[in-house]
Design a protein around this motif. Structure first.
Motif, short mmCIF file in Angstrom:
data_model
loop_
_atom_site.label_atom_id
_atom_site.label_comp_id
_atom_site.label_asym_id
_atom_site.label_seq_id
_atom_site.Cartn_x
_atom_site.Cartn_y
_atom_site.Cartn_z
N CYS A 101 0.83 -1.22 0.00
CA CYS A 101 0.00 0.00 0.00
C CYS A 101 0.86 1.26 0.00
O CYS A 101 0.36 2.35 -0.29
CB CYS A 101 -0.91 0.01 1.22
SG CYS A 101 -1.96 -1.44 1.35
N THR A 135 -1.36 -6.77 5.38
CA THR A 135 -1.76 -8.11 4.94
C THR A 135 -0.61 -9.11 5.00
O THR A 135 -0.84 -10.31 4.83
CB THR A 135 -2.28 -8.07 3.49
OG1 THR A 135 -1.29 -7.39 2.69
CG2 THR A 135 -3.61 -7.34 3.40
N CYS A 150 -0.70 2.55 4.78
CA CYS A 150 -1.26 1.28 5.26
C CYS A 150 -1.50 1.35 6.77
O CYS A 150 -0.78 2.04 7.51
CB CYS A 150 -0.31 0.14 4.91
SG CYS A 150 -1.08 -1.50 5.00
N ASP A 151 -2.49 0.60 7.21
CA ASP A 151 -3.16 0.77 8.52
C ASP A 151 -2.33 1.33 9.67
O ASP A 151 -2.69 2.32 10.29
CB ASP A 151 -3.72 -0.56 8.98
CG ASP A 151 -4.92 -1.01 8.17
OD1 ASP A 151 -5.11 -0.52 7.04
OD2 ASP A 151 -5.67 -1.85 8.67
N HIS A 162 -3.55 2.61 -0.70
CA HIS A 162 -4.03 1.72 0.36
C HIS A 162 -5.49 1.34 0.11
O HIS A 162 -6.12 1.80 -0.84
CB HIS A 162 -3.82 2.35 1.73
CG HIS A 162 -4.56 3.65 1.96
ND1 HIS A 162 -5.93 3.73 2.03
CD2 HIS A 162 -4.09 4.91 2.13
CE1 HIS A 162 -6.28 4.98 2.25
NE2 HIS A 162 -5.19 5.73 2.30
N CYS A 163 -6.04 0.52 0.99
CA CYS A 163 -7.39 -0.01 0.81
C CYS A 163 -8.39 1.12 0.57
O CYS A 163 -8.33 2.17 1.21
CB CYS A 163 -7.82 -0.81 2.03
SG CYS A 163 -6.97 -2.38 2.18
N ALA A 185 -6.87 2.30 7.20
CA ALA A 185 -5.95 3.24 6.53
C ALA A 185 -6.70 4.51 6.14
O ALA A 185 -6.23 5.63 6.41
CB ALA A 185 -5.34 2.57 5.31
#
Ligand code: FES
Length: 571
Positions: A51, A84, A119-120, A191-192, A198
């Motif tokens: 990400c 992930t 990312c998160d 990212h997601c 995120a």
């Protein structure tokens, strides 16, 4: 401009100043060491954090902005965590990333920093670090990915993985179709694209005042992100000149605004544990119940997965965070300032909603009350949370028999057993998944439903866990039960067959067992047997010192701030 911190390294004629300057002379002009702000770019680029793997290009735009404003940019690769990819769970490494970034910012000749995360865990870790070293700092979120589609339908990262895999288990989707969708989900860099952790933390960093207003949520491939990266580089120099530090900006009012934003956007439950941890670094008095007190009555205005339909690209097109916050401006703290030097609310006056399907006006919310509900009771003396907006309304008041699992492995071994004594009214309980127990508090609380119930058409059940839930997941899930079972919380004494009572409106989570009997029961031997007992390294330090989710799951010795002072010279 205040005295530059980096002068402690570079100013003067002595041997030490010579050493510090000489090794940095790799093509930079001599003026680089003469009173110019040294700006680190804390860069979480990594091929193993997919990400964030476009961040070097973003950092290049930051560099140009820093140079243009008279500063000196310095790339500082910091610990990066790919949500992930890393095992046993990314959350185990958040505090390590924060500690390492804090120490490297303090140890180096740096006056200010651009925090480049996506990312998160990367934005929370960087904000925790910046709070503890308290150097002028600005967050630059790396942006969400564009919307991918499969068979003509948009795919939400994460959310649709859960949905599609449940459909395979229910027999309504073939395994081949499931696998075919795999190459469609990740359409671009970024990212997601759901309202997962995120996206949530990028938007909340802006609501906290730590992002150049209007930047969070710009999709990663959008050229405007690079323009904003340039502006952020310039701003970092200005922050040093203004001596604007995280402790000046992230105040009680800023956290209030972040909690309002969290509810209005329908953000991830993970934000609770991250905001508590950041506040803990700053000494801002923020507690679990503040999320309920401030956020519970805030309406849900954003129709994004997992609570709704759309994705981050749509939110940006529809007006972004500013358009959302303008709808609830009366609920915001008017004095909380941002890195711009202006209050957050001053940046909302021009904002407009361009697509009312994606961002709802205040008068037509998706849900009238969208915040996180904080539950207490004899199952969660220190609190637990649930996100009612992601839950099934008919389950928000529920009484059902517990089906208890002592570990994730135990759950996977038994959940699809046709003989498992479970029905749609049962309450699935998973323990041993808190910060100490797993270790690291994984995102396992959104337990997959028993296959036999899925095949009967059941799509949600009450689930209870001392772990976390992915921000991209949904369901009637009670999370972050505190104290966790591995720390002696009562969850470790619940038995299969006990009646569990969930009452979200009453903010209660109880097991219908007399307190004396509950106290008499020994902790589950099967759970205790499976608990992590690391003997060395980070995991050992983590398990020994991590605090509960109700206070942010930071390490006990990392609370607070050490500031930017370094006691001694290196030579
Ligand atoms: Fe990186 Fe979701 S996996 S943001």
């Amino acid at each position: 401009m205040p005295e530059l911190r980096s002068n402690q390294w570079y100013a003067g004629q002595d041997r030490n100043a010579y050493l510090h300057r000489a090794w940095m002379r790799r093509g930079v002009p001599g003026s680089a060491f003469q009173g110019r702000p040294q700006i680190a770019i804390a860069n979480t680029a990594s091929d193993l954090t997919p990400c964030n793997n476009h961040f070097n290009e973003v950092a290049e735009s930051v560099r140009q902005g820093v140079w243009a404003a008279g500063g000196v940019p310095l790339n500082l690769p910091v610990v990066s965590i790919g949500e992930t990819q890393v095992r046993p769970t990314a959350m185990l490494w958040r505090n390590m990333a924060a500690m390492a970034a804090e120490e490297m910012l303090r140890a180096n000749p740096i006056d200010g920093v651009v925090l480049l995360g996506g990312c998160d865990k990367t934005i929370p870790a960087l904000l925790m670090a910046a709070a503890s070293v308290d150097l002028p700092a600005v967050v630059l979120p790396g942006g969400p990915m564009l919307t991918g589609t499969f068979r003509g339908v948009p795919l939400g990262c994460g959310t649709d993985v859960w949905r599609l895999s449940e459909e395979v288990r229910a027999g309504t989707l073939t395994e081949q179709a499931f696998l075919d969708s795999e190459s469609s989900m990740i359409r671009s860099r970024g990212h997601c694209n759901t309202m997962g952790t995120a996206s949530t933390m990028a938007l909340l960093a802006e609501a906290l005042g730590m992002v150049l207003p209007g930047t969070a949520g710009i999709p990663a491939p959008d050229s405007r992100l690079l323009a904003r990266a340039h502006d952020t580089g310039r701003l970092a120099v200005e922050l040093v000149e203004r001596d604007a530090r995280p402790s000046h900006l992230m105040t009680t009012g800023s956290f209030h605004n972040a909690i309002v934003a969290l509810a209005a956007i329908g953000g991830s439950t993970n934000a609770v544990v991250h905001l508590l941890a950041i506040a803990g670094r700053l000494g801002v008095p923020l507690g679990l119940t503040d999320f309920d007190r401030i956020g519970a009555d805030v309406p849900l205005l954003v129709d994004l997965q997992p609570a709704g339909r759309h994705l981050m690209e749509d939110l940006h097109r529809a007006g972004g965070l500013a358009a959302v916050l303008r709808e609830v401006v009366d609920l915001l703290d008017p004095d909380a300032r941002t890195v711009s030097g202006q209050p957050l609310v001053a940046h909302l006056t021009e904002a407009q909603i361009w697509d009312r399907e994606v961002i709802r006006p205040r008068a037509e919310p998706l849900r009238p009350q969208a915040g996180i509900a904080v539950l207490h009771g004899n199952l969660a003396p220190a609190g637990a949370i649930i996100k009612p907006a992601a839950a099934s309304p008919h389950l928000l008041r529920h009484r059902g028999r517990a089906v208890v699992f002592d570990s994730v492995e135990d759950f996977h071994e038994r959940i699809d057993d046709p003989d498992l004594d479970v029905d749609a009214d049962s309450v699935l309980v998973l323990r041993g998944c808190g910060p100490k127990g797993y270790p690291g508090m994984p995102e396992v609380a959104n337990l997959p439903l028993p296959a036999k119930l899925l095949q009967q058409g059941v799509r949600d059940m009450v689930r209870i866990c001392d772990g976390r839930m992915s921000g991209t997941a949904y369901g009637t899930v009670v999370l972050h039960v505190s104290p966790e079972a591995a720390a002696g919380g009562p969850l470790d004494r619940v038995a299969t067959g006990d009646w569990i009572i969930l009452d979200v409106e009453g903010r209660r989570l109880d097991v219908d067992v007399p307190q004396e009997e509950l106290d008499r029961r020994p902790p589950s031997a099967a759970m205790t047997e499976r608990l992590a007992r690391p003997q060395r390294g980070w995991e050992q330090l983590y398990v020994r010192t991590v605090l509960g989710a109700d206070t942010g799951a930071d390490l006990d010795f990392l609370l607070g701030s050490s500031g930017d002072r370094v006691a001694r010279e290196s030579h």
